[in-house]
Design a protein around this motif. Structure first.
Motif, PDB file in Angstrom:
ATOM      1  N   LEU A 430      25.474  40.716  -2.021  1.00 46.53           N
ATOM      2  CA  LEU A 430      24.198  41.204  -1.490  1.00 46.53           C
ATOM      3  C   LEU A 430      24.057  42.703  -1.730  1.00 46.53           C
ATOM      4  O   LEU A 430      22.990  43.185  -2.143  1.00 46.53           O
ATOM      5  CB  LEU A 430      24.091  40.893  -0.004  1.00 46.53           C
ATOM      6  CG  LEU A 430      22.796  41.337   0.674  1.00 46.53           C
ATOM      7  CD1 LEU A 430      21.590  40.682   0.023  1.00 46.53           C
ATOM      8  CD2 LEU A 430      22.828  41.026   2.167  1.00 46.53           C
ATOM      9  N   GLN A 434      21.204  44.577  -3.872  1.00 39.20           N
ATOM     10  CA  GLN A 434      20.389  45.625  -3.246  1.00 39.20           C
ATOM     11  C   GLN A 434      20.453  46.914  -4.052  1.00 39.20           C
ATOM     12  O   GLN A 434      19.468  47.649  -4.134  1.00 39.20           O
ATOM     13  CB  GLN A 434      20.863  45.859  -1.810  1.00 39.20           C
ATOM     14  CG  GLN A 434      20.479  44.741  -0.855  1.00 39.20           C
ATOM     15  CD  GLN A 434      21.106  44.891   0.519  1.00 39.20           C
ATOM     16  OE1 GLN A 434      22.249  45.362   0.650  1.00 39.20           O
ATOM     17  NE2 GLN A 434      20.389  44.501   1.552  1.00 39.20           N
ATOM     18  N   GLU A 442      15.426  42.289   1.834  1.00 43.29           N
ATOM     19  CA  GLU A 442      16.697  41.575   1.922  1.00 43.29           C
ATOM     20  C   GLU A 442      16.472  40.067   1.976  1.00 43.29           C
ATOM     21  O   GLU A 442      17.254  39.289   1.421  1.00 43.29           O
ATOM     22  CB  GLU A 442      17.472  42.030   3.157  1.00 43.29           C
ATOM     23  CG  GLU A 442      18.827  41.354   3.303  1.00 43.29           C
ATOM     24  CD  GLU A 442      19.634  41.878   4.472  1.00 43.29           C
ATOM     25  OE1 GLU A 442      20.314  41.063   5.120  1.00 43.29           O
ATOM     26  OE2 GLU A 442      19.568  43.107   4.735  1.00 43.29           O
ATOM     27  N   GLY A 443      15.402  39.642   2.639  1.00 42.27           N
ATOM     28  CA  GLY A 443      15.126  38.212   2.738  1.00 42.27           C
ATOM     29  C   GLY A 443      14.900  37.571   1.390  1.00 42.27           C
ATOM     30  O   GLY A 443      15.405  36.473   1.111  1.00 42.27           O
ATOM     31  N   ARG A 446      18.247  37.417  -0.458  1.00 45.33           N
ATOM     32  CA  ARG A 446      19.092  36.342   0.086  1.00 45.33           C
ATOM     33  C   ARG A 446      18.626  34.974  -0.417  1.00 45.33           C
ATOM     34  O   ARG A 446      19.449  34.106  -0.732  1.00 45.33           O
ATOM     35  CB  ARG A 446      19.057  36.367   1.618  1.00 45.33           C
ATOM     36  CG  ARG A 446      19.921  37.469   2.249  1.00 45.33           C
ATOM     37  CD  ARG A 446      19.778  37.479   3.760  1.00 45.33           C
ATOM     38  NE  ARG A 446      20.695  38.407   4.399  1.00 45.33           N
ATOM     39  CZ  ARG A 446      21.915  38.099   4.823  1.00 45.33           C
ATOM     40  NH1 ARG A 446      22.368  36.858   4.681  1.00 45.33           N
ATOM     41  NH2 ARG A 446      22.680  38.997   5.400  1.00 45.33           N
ATOM     42  N   THR A 447      17.307  34.788  -0.489  1.00 44.90           N
ATOM     43  CA  THR A 447      16.770  33.509  -0.969  1.00 44.90           C
ATOM     44  C   THR A 447      17.172  33.266  -2.417  1.00 44.90           C
ATOM     45  O   THR A 447      17.574  32.157  -2.794  1.00 44.90           O
ATOM     46  CB  THR A 447      15.241  33.491  -0.835  1.00 44.90           C
ATOM     47  OG1 THR A 447      14.897  33.633   0.546  1.00 44.90           O
ATOM     48  CG2 THR A 447      14.660  32.199  -1.381  1.00 44.90           C
ATOM     49  N   LEU A 449      19.757  34.428  -4.000  1.00 43.23           N
ATOM     50  CA  LEU A 449      21.186  34.140  -4.067  1.00 43.23           C
ATOM     51  C   LEU A 449      21.483  32.737  -3.555  1.00 43.23           C
ATOM     52  O   LEU A 449      22.362  32.042  -4.073  1.00 43.23           O
ATOM     53  CB  LEU A 449      21.972  35.182  -3.275  1.00 43.23           C
ATOM     54  CG  LEU A 449      21.960  36.597  -3.878  1.00 43.23           C
ATOM     55  CD1 LEU A 449      22.601  37.593  -2.921  1.00 43.23           C
ATOM     56  CD2 LEU A 449      22.667  36.623  -5.226  1.00 43.23           C
ATOM     57  N   ALA A 450      20.744  32.313  -2.527  1.00 47.00           N
ATOM     58  CA  ALA A 450      20.929  30.952  -2.008  1.00 47.00           C
ATOM     59  C   ALA A 450      20.593  29.921  -3.078  1.00 47.00           C
ATOM     60  O   ALA A 450      21.255  28.879  -3.190  1.00 47.00           O
ATOM     61  CB  ALA A 450      20.075  30.747  -0.767  1.00 47.00           C
ATOM     62  N   ASP A 455      25.866  30.987  -0.512  1.00 44.10           N
ATOM     63  CA  ASP A 455      25.337  30.885   0.840  1.00 44.10           C
ATOM     64  C   ASP A 455      25.450  32.202   1.595  1.00 44.10           C
ATOM     65  O   ASP A 455      25.975  33.200   1.087  1.00 44.10           O
ATOM     66  CB  ASP A 455      26.019  29.751   1.608  1.00 44.10           C
ATOM     67  CG  ASP A 455      27.527  29.938   1.713  1.00 44.10           C
ATOM     68  OD1 ASP A 455      27.984  31.101   1.692  1.00 44.10           O
ATOM     69  OD2 ASP A 455      28.247  28.934   1.808  1.00 44.10           O
ATOM     70  N   ALA A 456      24.952  32.196   2.841  1.00 40.20           N
ATOM     71  CA  ALA A 456      24.877  33.423   3.636  1.00 40.20           C
ATOM     72  C   ALA A 456      26.252  34.033   3.879  1.00 40.20           C
ATOM     73  O   ALA A 456      26.378  35.255   4.032  1.00 40.20           O
ATOM     74  CB  ALA A 456      24.185  33.133   4.972  1.00 40.20           C
ATOM     75  N   ILE A 459      27.688  35.665   0.210  1.00 34.93           N
ATOM     76  CA  ILE A 459      27.058  36.879  -0.323  1.00 34.93           C
ATOM     77  C   ILE A 459      27.501  38.127   0.409  1.00 34.93           C
ATOM     78  O   ILE A 459      27.219  39.240  -0.038  1.00 34.93           O
ATOM     79  CB  ILE A 459      25.519  36.771  -0.285  1.00 34.93           C
ATOM     80  CG1 ILE A 459      25.002  36.704   1.154  1.00 34.93           C
ATOM     81  CG2 ILE A 459      25.046  35.586  -1.089  1.00 34.93           C
ATOM     82  CD1 ILE A 459      23.491  36.739   1.241  1.00 34.93           C
ATOM     83  N   LEU A 460      28.220  37.968   1.526  1.00 33.62           N
ATOM     84  CA  LEU A 460      28.719  39.127   2.265  1.00 33.62           C
ATOM     85  C   LEU A 460      30.210  39.363   2.033  1.00 33.62           C
ATOM     86  O   LEU A 460      30.754  40.351   2.504  1.00 33.62           O
ATOM     87  CB  LEU A 460      28.457  38.942   3.770  1.00 33.62           C
ATOM     88  CG  LEU A 460      26.976  38.848   4.176  1.00 33.62           C
ATOM     89  CD1 LEU A 460      26.857  38.597   5.679  1.00 33.62           C
ATOM     90  CD2 LEU A 460      26.217  40.105   3.800  1.00 33.62           C
TER      91      LEU A 460
END
Length: 545
Positions: A430, A434, A442-443, A446-447, A449-450, A455-456, A459-460
């Motif tokens: 993420l 960025q 960010e939303g 994230r979408t 990458l999903a 997944d959530a 990505i972190l």
């Protein structure tokens, strides 16, 4: 060679951050050539390290008979000498000291009975299609394919009883891939190959699949595995449909029974009002009715729970069809007549005749760069991108470009593929995205990458903790979803490490890409799928367009 066997008994592995990567894995391996398959990020490489004894399980146990040699995934420029890459440096160094007069018992113990190792190494390199190499030369001079072949040769000469090879065909052209298959067919010990390479997996006699639900074993090669898997999937889907139908019928029966019970209670209430009965008798009738209704409620609740459990059990056997989508960048309509031009360029690091090239790449072209391992394809792409300066001549780029190299996020976590050339490693996927596109929310990031199957949680995570396929997806996202998408895209073996759904998503995206594409690949199916319009081939006579 010791008779090899290996058994996993309820093996669990928990990552240092507390996440359970997989649990309760039980299976066994023998000398049957076995392919280990699974989606990106499911834990195949970690399982390979467990099988080789480089990691210990956090639960369960592994019983191992015989010595296992692991060939880990290779990406990026190898460090040290060629002998280090092959894993034979200690023995060759001890041989050199003995030849120089050493009588140290440790040197003789290190050599053992491997007095002809130098000759064996050169013979195996020749069998694999490598040129004569100096084991003391720097490994960084090798191409990605040559580095892989050197490491494979070291594994075959390791005196191990079993080999675990993680993506051994990455970077190899068709001819050298065929030589690898021939060499592996002559191996008589245990063999476990972690791969997405369908050609290689078709040579295996057993396929073991790792999924979030555990391990499943399939006798036969990859084609038979696919048939068995499709049949099992259809059977599981039919079972799920049946259990859901049974639950709907049960729910309908419960509604009808409730309605009948309500009608009986209403009629009994009306009859009680008109009947001239003592209050004590009426109270007893009411109590018996309530008790009967309570028993029915408990029965219905138990039936619902049993029906839901059967549906959940059936659903667990149906593999989720994870859709992977890679969205193409939105580029301006105008594109130059010539996107890239190399004018009388002398390439560094290459020998004649491949050190000289003149080339014009039209705007919107899809150029495939092909040729044998070590012919200089990756060097050419780096010169095109401005990563390496030519020794002479001029490189003209009419548009901005991005280069995605083979060494994307190697084990050291290098992030230098980013167009700005920054060597500072972002903390996570993420954060990487960025940095590439600070204006986007960010939303939205994230979408995107999903849609890539990240997944959530993933990505972190730190980039270097991701699998090779996940790192490749992160790199693709950072290039394609940048604030200023590249009108000129240079890709060096982008299909390496990707599982089949991700490879299909890459093909779909590249077909819709409207910029200029230059791609190095040994995967002819991928080149055909993206609609190649031009070819540049590295030959013995030089570069031929």
């Amino acid at each position: 060679m010791t008779a090899f066997s290996l058994a996993l008994d309820r093996v669990t592995f928990t990552l240092p951050d507390g996440r359970v990567l997989f649990s309760d894995l039980s299976t066994s391996f023998d000398t049957t050539p076995t392919g280990l398959v699974g989606r990106n990020g499911v834990g195949k490489s970690v399982l390979g390290r467990l099988l080789a004894g480089q990691l210990a399980p956090t639960g369960g146990q592994i019983q191992r008979q015989g010595r296992v040699h692991l060939l880990a995934q290779h990406s990026g420029a190898p460090a040290g000498r060629i002998a280090d890459l092959a894993g034979v440096a200690p023995v060759l160094d001890a041989l050199a000291r003995i030849e120089a007069g050493s009588v140290d018992p440790d040197d003789f113990a290190c050599v053992g009975d491997r007095w002809t190792l130098r000759a064996q190494l050169q013979a195996l390199w020749q069998q694999l299609g490598l040129p004569a190499l100096d084991p003391d030369a720097p490994a960084r001079q090798l191409s990605g394919g040559q580095a892989m072949q050197v490491a494979v040769a070291g594994a075959l000469l390791s005196d191990a009883d079993a080999l675990v090879l993680d993506e051994p065909s990455n970077h190899l052209d068709g001819a050298h891939r065929h030589r690898l298959l021939e060499a592996l067919s002559q191996w008589r010990g245990g063999l476990i190959v972690i791969s997405h390479d369908r050609t290689l997996l078709r040579q295996m006699q057993r396929i073991v699949e790792l999924t979030p639900q555990g391990l499943s074993s399939h006798g036969g090669n990859y084609d038979l595995y696919l048939q068995q898997k499709q049949q099992a999937q259809r059977a599981a889907e039919s079972e799920l449909a049946l259990r859901r139908h049974e639950r709907r019928q049960q729910q309908q029966a419960e509604r009808e029974q409730r309605e009948r019970q309500a009608h009986r209670q209403a009629r009994a209430t009306r009859d009680a009002r008109t009947a001239n009965q003592a209050p004590i008798l009426l109270g007893g009738m009411k109590q018996r009715s309530e008790q009967s209704a309570g028993r029915l409620q408990a029965q219905w609740a138990q039936r619902r729970a049993d029906g839901d459990a059967r549906v959940r059990a059936a659903a667990a056997q149906v593999e989720a069809d994870v859709q992977v989508a890679l969205l193409g960048p939105t580029l301006g309509r105008a594109r130059p007549q010539v996107a890239l031009e190399l004018c009388d360029v002398q390439l560094p690091l290459l020998a004649a005749p491949l050190d000289r090239i003149d080339l014009r790449v039209p705007g919107g072209a899809r150029l495939a760069v092909t040729g044998g391992n070590g012919s200089g394809k990756s060097t050419l792409l780096r010169v095109m991108a401005g990563r390496l300066p030519p020794l002479s001549g001029e490189v003209r780029r009419a548009v901005g470009c991005a280069l995605l190299e083979q060494s994307v996020f190697d084990e050291g976590g290098d992030g230098t593929f980013i167009a700005d050339g920054s060597g500072a490693e972002p903390r996570s996927t993420l954060a990487l995205l960025q940095r590439a596109n600070p204006a986007e929310s960010e939303g939205v990031l994230r979408t995107r990458l999903a849609l890539l199957g990240l997944d959530a949680d993933r990505i972190l995570r730190p980039l270097h903790t991701l699998s090779g396929g996940e790192r490749m997806k992160a790199a693709l996202a950072a290039v394609l979803y940048a604030e200023q998408p590249p009108p000129l895209l240079l890709l060096d073996e982008p299909g390496n490490h990707l599982d089949l759904p991700s490879l299909a998503a890459l093909e779909t995206m590249l077909r819709s890409y409207t910029g200029t594409l230059v791609m190095v690949s040994h995967d002819e199916a991928l080149l055909e799928a993206v609609g190649i319009t031009h070819r540049l081939d590295a030959t013995a006579a030089g570069w031929i367009a």
